[in-house]
Design an enzyme around this catalytic site. Structure first.
Site, PDB file in Angstrom:
ATOM      1  N   ASP A   8       0.832  -1.197   0.000  1.00 16.27           N
ATOM      2  CA  ASP A   8       0.000   0.000   0.000  1.00 16.27           C
ATOM      3  C   ASP A   8       0.876   1.259   0.000  1.00 16.27           C
ATOM      4  O   ASP A   8       1.971   1.261   0.559  1.00 16.27           O
ATOM      5  CB  ASP A   8      -0.883  -0.033   1.252  1.00 16.27           C
ATOM      6  CG  ASP A   8      -1.854   1.122   1.332  1.00 16.27           C
ATOM      7  OD1 ASP A   8      -2.785   1.159   0.517  1.00 16.27           O
ATOM      8  OD2 ASP A   8      -1.690   1.976   2.224  1.00 16.27           O
ATOM      9  N   GLU A  24       1.516   0.007  -4.896  1.00 14.29           N
ATOM     10  CA  GLU A  24       0.508   1.005  -5.247  1.00 14.29           C
ATOM     11  C   GLU A  24       1.215   2.338  -5.482  1.00 14.29           C
ATOM     12  O   GLU A  24       1.590   3.029  -4.539  1.00 14.29           O
ATOM     13  CB  GLU A  24      -0.531   1.149  -4.135  1.00 14.29           C
ATOM     14  CG  GLU A  24      -1.625   2.152  -4.491  1.00 14.29           C
ATOM     15  CD  GLU A  24      -2.447   2.587  -3.288  1.00 14.29           C
ATOM     16  OE1 GLU A  24      -3.628   2.918  -3.490  1.00 14.29           O
ATOM     17  OE2 GLU A  24      -1.918   2.604  -2.158  1.00 14.29           O
TER      18      GLU A  24
END
Length: 645
Positions: A334, A363
């Site tokens: 993330d 990400e």
């Protein structure tokens, strides 16, 4: 006559002396992480030891040859020690004892060093041959209602609240692995399952409060490992969603941090500026870049300082520990480029050094191709930076597909005919062509994560205005374009919220049939058929079967997994492209208009001249495509060919 001293009196006297001299009859450590380790690892072991005042104690390890203390490091906080452990190739598996001593006081802590699984380092990871099914566990299925709320966590179940805990768990995922496998998915990515003890909104898991323990409302570590194993039995890999950039403010170490710079702090509070270009921009201000890296994501997510070498080491071996313990097949990281660039690059390299074929996707949320290309490992960046990150999420192509298929929305009532307030241009498939025309910027197309939506974007059913035909076009693109496809749970049946904009709590909706007492069960064919009478799920069965056909076909298609792409400039809102290798050709023709269109077969002659009869992937029928072939509006033709030798 002197009275005999009773045994109870002696014990009481000893306890009294212990109290006077600061001793305890049985002392123990508050925490030791990692909680265990293995023989035969490349990754060196550094234990983080926590206990009141432990910082100046002596440390040794007993229990056998080949395992010893190689170094001891004090922290800023006297309640911590960092202990380097040397495990030689001759070390045997078993339970060793970590012995800490000071002034006649001793703490003995058992520490397990297990035998490593054969072939662990050579494990395969997810590739272009896979299709990843993304799950928000709290909203997928409730397999164990007894853990909906637990005594050790603050946020209790409240299924009526979009931002509350709904009770989905690991057992619910295990119970529906067969559904996932039948759909054609070969990997699952679950949003974080580690403990998130935030008092509100904890269901999403991105504010971790314990990096070594599964949230008790989802299950426990052993059940997570069972989920991985049960997935493997069905040909399903497991990808763990992890966060190195930030932890939750409820993390245990926020009240007792090892080092003053363990997390970034500022007074007054500083939020990150969310400016993605700063890591790439050679002209960027150092002050701006500092805020990007050190500012907090939100107030309840403390920004970690990976420049601290002990924290970086903690995260490196934590990642390795979860892979080895549970049998993981991959990571998704993330907020990847919010981390400090150098340390996060070293983190990736450490994981891949232990597992050379392990895939990690980061990400890197940007709609600019050059920005995300910068973050893929091996990219020839002008500044020499190498992230060592194997895979990146293809946000530009996701944006293009969404823009290409989104129906035209009427201008607001009373808006002028032109200029501001004018309705958006109608759907144009050229957006996909234009995005793919930038493929030359990417270092490795086989490590691009292709997706239509995820837990952070609006539901594509809402974006496409509830149009099943647009959904089918999206399924075709996902199944036939280059890269590693990822699919958000429920999109196979056009789950919708009624809001075309992002609405986190609602778009992460419950899967009907995952809870006892649900009025419909979309996990079963019978339930999907019955749902056709419901307005919100009228097309559920049809869309599910369409997606299932494509996804299962894709599993065995090497030409899709590794073939090259040839595409032609779209005309009249139609788009023709080919995936090909030496043995096979797949032809895709998308008619994104509302009218019937003829396939321009002779226009594609540079590749079609040697193609004769093919097989329609969606019907299984033999077809011979020509200029007379007609494709209905808002529909696709997918034909596979075997090349003549």
């Amino acid at each position: 006559m002197t009275k005999p001293i009773s045994r109870i009196s002696v014990i009481a006297a000893v306890l009294s002396l212990c109290a006077v001299f600061g001793l305890r009859a049985q002392e123990s450590l508050t925490r030791v992480e990692p909680p265990c380790w293995w023989t035969g690892m490349k990754t060196s072991l550094q234990l983080m030891v926590q206990a009141p005042g432990i910082g100046d104690w002596d440390v040794k390890i007993e229990g056998g040859k080949g395992v010893s203390v190689a170094g001891v490091h004090k922290a800023d906080n006297p309640n911590f020690l960092f202990v380097d452990v040397d495990i030689t190739p001759k070390a045997k598996s078993g339970t060793y004892t970590l012995v800490l001593s000071k002034d006649g006081r001793t703490i003995r802590h058992p520490y397990e060093i297990a035998k490593r699984e054969d072939g662990s380092a050579q494990r395969e990871s997810y590739t272009t041959s896979d299709l990843i099914y993304l799950i928000v566990p709290d909203r997928f299925a409730n397999g164990d209602p007894s853990n909906d709320s637990t005594p050790d966590t603050a946020d209790k179940v409240n299924r009526t609240s979009p931002g509350g805990r709904h009770g989905g768990d690991i057992q619910g995922i295990i119970d529906h692995l067969d559904y996932i496998a039948d759909l054609g998915a070969t990997a699952i990515w679950c949003t974080p399952l580690l403990e998130d003890n935030a008092p509100r909104g904890s269901y999403h898991g991105y504010a971790c409060s314990d990096y070594y323990n599964i949230d008790s409302r989802f299950g426990d570590n052993a059940l997570y490992r069972k989920m991985v194993q049960e997935g493997h039995k069905r040909g399903i890999k497991t990808i763990m969603d992890i966060v190195t950039n930030h932890c939750g403010t409820e993390h245990w170490w926020m009240k007792d941090m090892p080092f003053k710079d363990w997390v970034h702090t500022s007074d007054p509070y500083v939020n990150t500026n969310h400016t993605f270009s700063l890591s790439v921009d050679p002209n960027a201000s150092a002050a701006d870049r500092k805020i990007m890296e050190e500012g907090w994501f939100v107030r309840n997510m403390a920004d970690m300082n990976l420049d601290n070498p002990y924290l970086l080491k903690y995260f490196q071996q934590w990642a390795v520990w979860w892979i080895e313990y549970s049998g993981l097949d991959g990571f998704r990281v993330d907020t990847f480029f919010y981390n400090e660039k150098g340390p996060i690059s070293e983190w990736c390299r450490a994981v891949i050094n232990e597992y050379p074929s392990f895939n990690i996707v980061g990400e890197c949320w940007s709609g600019e191709q050059d920005f995300i290309a910068y973050w893929q490992g091996g990219n020839p960046n002008a500044d020499g930076f190498d992230s060592h990150l194997p895979s990146i999420m293809d946000f530009p192509l996701r944006d293009a597909i969404n823009n290409a298929l989104t129906p035209e929305r009427p201008a607001p009532e009373g808006a002028p005919a032109g200029g501001q307030g004018r309705g958006r241009r109608g759907p144009d498939i050229s957006a996909v062509y234009n995005a793919l025309s930038h493929d030359g910027l990417y270092h490795d197309l086989s490590h691009m994560l292709l997706f239509l939506s995820n837990h952070d974007t609006a539901r594509i059913g809402d974006i496409f205005g509830g149009d099943p035909d647009k959904m089918k076009l999206a399924y075709v693109l996902l199944s036939t374009l280059r890269g590693i496809p990822q699919f958000f749970y429920g999109d196979e049946m056009m789950f919708m919220t009624g809001n075309p904009r992002r609405d986190d709590g609602r778009l992460r909706m419950d899967f009907p049939g995952g809870w006892q007492g649900d009025k419909m069960d979309l996990f079963t064919a019978e339930g999907r058929a019955a749902a056709s009478k419901e307005k919100d799920f009228a097309a559920a069965a049809e869309l599910h079967d369409y997606a299932r056909t494509l996804f299962n076909w894709r599993k065995g298609k090497e030409v899709i997994h590794s073939g090259r792409t040839l595409h032609f400039i779209p005309q009249d809102n139609t788009y023709g492209y080919f995936r090909y290798n030496d043995d096979e050709v797949v032809f895709v023709f998308l008619n994104n208009s509302t009218e019937k269109k003829n396939v321009q077969w002779t226009r594609f002659a540079e590749i079609t001249s040697s193609l004769g009869e093919g097989t329609d992937v969606l019907t299984g029928k033999k077809v011979r495509v020509s200029d007379d072939t007609v494709v209905e509006g808002n529909s696709a033709l997918v034909v596979e060919y075997t090349r003549k030798k």
